[in-house]
Write an enzyme that holds these catalytic residues in place. Structure first.
Site, PDB file in Angstrom:
ATOM      1  N   HIS A  58      34.198  16.225  -0.489  1.00 27.10           N
ATOM      2  CA  HIS A  58      33.915  17.681  -0.539  1.00 27.10           C
ATOM      3  C   HIS A  58      34.713  18.401   0.530  1.00 27.10           C
ATOM      4  O   HIS A  58      34.143  18.781   1.551  1.00 27.10           O
ATOM      5  CB  HIS A  58      32.418  17.926  -0.348  1.00 27.10           C
ATOM      6  CG  HIS A  58      31.947  19.260  -0.809  1.00 27.10           C
ATOM      7  ND1 HIS A  58      31.959  20.378  -0.013  1.00 27.10           N
ATOM      8  CD2 HIS A  58      31.449  19.657  -2.001  1.00 27.10           C
ATOM      9  CE1 HIS A  58      31.459  21.404  -0.683  1.00 27.10           C
ATOM     10  NE2 HIS A  58      31.149  20.984  -1.893  1.00 27.10           N
ATOM     11  N   PHE A  59      35.842  18.650   0.481  1.00 25.79           N
ATOM     12  CA  PHE A  59      36.859  18.273  -0.493  1.00 25.79           C
ATOM     13  C   PHE A  59      37.921  17.502   0.267  1.00 25.79           C
ATOM     14  O   PHE A  59      38.196  17.841   1.418  1.00 25.79           O
ATOM     15  CB  PHE A  59      37.454  19.523  -1.152  1.00 25.79           C
ATOM     16  CG  PHE A  59      36.427  20.316  -1.916  1.00 25.79           C
ATOM     17  CD1 PHE A  59      36.023  19.914  -3.184  1.00 25.79           C
ATOM     18  CD2 PHE A  59      35.838  21.431  -1.352  1.00 25.79           C
ATOM     19  CE1 PHE A  59      35.076  20.655  -3.887  1.00 25.79           C
ATOM     20  CE2 PHE A  59      34.889  22.163  -2.047  1.00 25.79           C
ATOM     21  CZ  PHE A  59      34.499  21.780  -3.315  1.00 25.79           C
TER      22      PHE A  59
END
Length: 159
Positions: A58-59
């Site tokens: 993420h991410f």
């Protein structure tokens, strides 16, 4: 027995938090309580580091701390406030209780939270009756609101 604990200390470190909240790595999202007024308000924080497991996905090329975890940190802070307002700092009673989410309302995410941020939770008691507590407030980084929410929870017996 429900009572009010107005004479609580105002700061709690991780060793104290671990004695009251049941959460553990990777879901403990409160590092320190910096202000607590029983039945009124709490301020706490979590230091966000790149070593958080969540940043693996993420991410991968733009790490952003998930909003749902910001709200969870707010909820954990509110649970600490509710518990200590009722029973003070009592690790033995804490072993017999658990705080459950009931509702999450008026959630807004305003600014991304990234590694290196000190994520502060500022919550006030909106109302409570018995074991039902409603709190509302903000999550902030450097004094800027990154998220806000109202949360309702109940304190129950652990089975």
């Amino acid at each position: 027995m429900e009572q009010s604990h107005q004479n609580l200390q105002s700061q709690f470190f991780i060793e104290h938090i671990l004695q009251i909240l049941p959460h553990r790595y990777p879901m403990l999202l409160v590092d320190r309580i910096i202000e607590l007024q029983a039945n009124k308000k709490i301020a706490a924080y979590k230091n966000i580091t790149f070593n958080e497991d969540v940043f693996n996905g993420h991410f991968p090329n733009k790490p952003i701390f998930p909003g749902v975890l910001i709200v969870e940190g707010m909820a954990q802070s509110g649970g600490f406030l509710a518990f200590t307002s009722l029973w003070g700092f009592d690790p033995e009673i804490a072993k017999t209780k658990i705080v459950y989410f009931m509702t999450i309302d008026k959630v807004k995410f305003r600014i991304p939270v990234t590694p290196g941020d000190r994520l502060e939770y500022h919550l006030e008691v909106l109302k409570h009756k018995g074991m039902i507590w409603q709190v509302g407030g903000t999550a902030q980084v450097d004094g800027k609101v990154v998220a806000e929410a109202e949360l309702k929870a109940m304190i129950a017996e652990r089975e």
